[in-house]
Design a protein around this motif. Structure first.
Motif, mmCIF file in Angstrom:
data_model
loop_
_atom_site.group_PDB
_atom_site.id
_atom_site.type_symbol
_atom_site.label_atom_id
_atom_site.label_comp_id
_atom_site.label_asym_id
_atom_site.label_seq_id
_atom_site.Cartn_x
_atom_site.Cartn_y
_atom_site.Cartn_z
ATOM 1 N N SER A 52 0.828 -1.244 -0.024
ATOM 2 C CA SER A 52 0.200 0.094 -0.042
ATOM 3 C C SER A 52 0.914 1.402 -0.136
ATOM 4 O O SER A 52 1.941 1.206 0.488
ATOM 5 N N THR A 53 0.362 2.321 -0.614
ATOM 6 C CA THR A 53 1.093 3.611 -0.610
ATOM 7 C C THR A 53 0.189 4.564 -0.018
ATOM 8 O O THR A 53 0.268 5.016 1.093
ATOM 9 N N ARG A 54 -1.190 4.634 -0.506
ATOM 10 C CA ARG A 54 -2.043 5.651 -0.300
ATOM 11 C C ARG A 54 -2.776 5.348 0.940
ATOM 12 O O ARG A 54 -2.488 6.195 1.855
ATOM 13 N N VAL A 103 -5.892 -2.586 9.605
ATOM 14 C CA VAL A 103 -5.526 -3.971 8.741
ATOM 15 C C VAL A 103 -6.015 -4.158 7.413
ATOM 16 O O VAL A 103 -7.195 -3.749 7.126
ATOM 17 N N ARG A 104 -4.861 -4.535 6.922
ATOM 18 C CA ARG A 104 -5.208 -4.889 5.306
ATOM 19 C C ARG A 104 -4.734 -6.386 5.028
ATOM 20 O O ARG A 104 -3.618 -6.806 5.425
ATOM 21 N N HIS A 105 -5.634 -7.042 4.431
ATOM 22 C CA HIS A 105 -5.118 -8.457 4.181
ATOM 23 C C HIS A 105 -5.865 -8.878 3.165
ATOM 24 O O HIS A 105 -6.898 -8.590 2.490
ATOM 25 N N THR A 134 -12.526 2.948 3.772
ATOM 26 C CA THR A 134 -12.148 4.430 3.627
ATOM 27 C C THR A 134 -12.089 4.688 2.205
ATOM 28 O O THR A 134 -12.111 5.945 2.039
ATOM 29 N N GLN A 135 -12.061 3.927 1.405
ATOM 30 C CA GLN A 135 -11.623 4.236 -0.043
ATOM 31 C C GLN A 135 -13.058 4.743 -0.444
ATOM 32 O O GLN A 135 -13.267 5.781 -1.189
ATOM 33 N N GLY A 136 -14.082 3.759 -0.181
ATOM 34 C CA GLY A 136 -15.379 4.255 -0.424
ATOM 35 C C GLY A 136 -15.695 5.758 -0.088
ATOM 36 O O GLY A 136 -16.390 6.655 -0.536
ATOM 37 N N PRO A 259 -9.039 4.897 -7.916
ATOM 38 C CA PRO A 259 -8.685 4.379 -6.663
ATOM 39 C C PRO A 259 -7.012 4.574 -6.528
ATOM 40 O O PRO A 259 -6.556 5.035 -5.159
ATOM 41 N N GLY A 260 -6.406 4.144 -7.558
ATOM 42 C CA GLY A 260 -4.909 4.034 -7.543
ATOM 43 C C GLY A 260 -4.436 2.695 -6.876
ATOM 44 O O GLY A 260 -5.107 1.994 -6.131
ATOM 45 N N PRO A 261 -3.372 2.309 -7.161
ATOM 46 C CA PRO A 261 -2.343 2.934 -8.327
ATOM 47 C C PRO A 261 -2.895 2.616 -9.541
ATOM 48 O O PRO A 261 -3.572 1.490 -9.837
HETATM 49 N N1 CP Z 1 -6.348 2.754 -3.002
HETATM 50 C C1 CP Z 1 -5.709 2.199 -2.569
HETATM 51 O O1 CP Z 1 -5.936 1.369 -1.716
HETATM 52 O O2 CP Z 1 -4.118 2.433 -2.793
HETATM 53 P P1 CP Z 1 -2.950 1.799 -2.036
HETATM 54 O O3 CP Z 1 -2.991 0.113 -2.553
HETATM 55 O O4 CP Z 1 -1.730 2.443 -2.525
HETATM 56 O O5 CP Z 1 -3.349 1.959 -0.408
#
Ligand code: CP
Length: 304
Positions: A52-54, A103-105, A134-136, A259-261
């Protein structure tokens, strides 16, 4: 709200309150000194099992702007590499006194299981192809800032639908607030449960985006696709890529989200991504405000 696991769980009122709070807190980002004492004395841990970056950076910045302490864990270099389970790792971090876990999984449902296990709020930063709440929220905030409303807008979510957690969070969030959502993508990439989603799904790109005010372009998630599912990126771009010409012809009023990337030249053309219809940079900025709002909402009452 004790955790944030998905927008499907929230009412229109709860979503609107989070957007209002995000808008209020966005003012902090305009100040010369972007720091308020609101969450002083609290600690936020992030635990990301996927890159993840963003999301990761903006959660950390959001926590810091609210004066919370932060700690970032990665599987690499942690005792997960020695075989400790995710559940024991999360319990260990919680036992150190953190006040929230982000958390991201790659597996859908992990944040929900953690929320059941831990005595602190859990925030879903993306779980498999399930949700990315949170993206939504940041997509909703960006569109609301531009149009002044969500209700009545026509929103097309275009591309790799099956592998996208963003598609689902956008679907639940935009429909909850009264927008008309269409899902548009190659048949190969329709979600298995597309008939149960309650919105039109089409592989006709032109019909799908015609007359829309908002086009959310999804990343082609090659890391989640079986090898060879998409034979050629150029072929995908020719058939599914969004270009300024396509947009001008079909939806001249539309703004474009991603949403990126971004895979430039695959799902979106660079002149569109960087052009006047693009709200991508605004989405990124709003990501910080939204994450501040979520942390404030979940931890505000706990600040010492
Ligand atoms: N949109 C988004 O979740 O970007 P990242 O994967 O960079 O967090």
């Amino acid at each position: 709200m004790n955790d944030l696991l998905g927008l499907a769980d929230l009412s229109a009122r709860e979503i609107t309150e989070l957007l209002d709070l995000s808008q209020e807190l966005a003012g902090i980002l305009e100040r010369p000194i972007k720091k308020v004492p609101t969450l002083r004395g609290t600690a936020v841990a992030t635990l990301f099992f996927e890159p993840s970056t963003r999301t990761r950076t903006s959660f950390e910045l959001a926590a810091k702007y609210l004066s919370a302490d932060t700690v970032n864990l990665s599987p690499q270099g942690s005792s997960l590499e020695k075989g400790e389970t995710l559940w024991d790792t999360a319990r260990t971090v919680a036992a150190m006194g953190v006040d929230a876990l982000v958390v991201r999984h790659r597996t859908a449902g992990v944040p929900e299981r953690l929320a059941a296990l831990l005595p602190v709020p859990v925030i879903n930063a993306g779980d498999g192809a399930h949700e990315h709440p949170t993206q939504g929220l940041l997509d909703l905030l960006t569109v609301r800032q531009h149009f002044g409303r969500i209700a009545g807008l026509k929103v097309a979510v275009v591309g790799d639908l099956a592998h996208s957690r963003v598609a689902r969070s956008d679907l639940w969030g935009f429909t909850a607030l009264g927008a008309e959502v269409r899902l548009v993508g190659p048949r190969l990439f329709w979600p298995a449960d597309w008939e149960e989603l309650g919105v039109p799904v089409t592989e006709d790109l032109e019909a799908g985006i015609r007359g829309c005010q908002v086009v959310q372009v999804l990343r082609l998630q090659r890391e989640r696709q079986a090898a060879g599912l998409i034979p050629d990126a150029q072929e995908y771009f020719a058939r599914w890529g969004l270009t300024p010409q396509r947009l001008a012809r079909l939806a001249p009023e539309a703004v474009v989200l991603h949403p990126g990337p971004m895979n430039r030249g695959v799902e979106i053309a660079s002149p569109l991504a960087d052009g006047p219809a693009s709200l991508v940079a605004r989405q990124v900025t709003n990501g910080v405000a939204v994450r501040m709002a979520v942390l404030y909402r979940l931890l505000g009452g706990r600040a010492r």
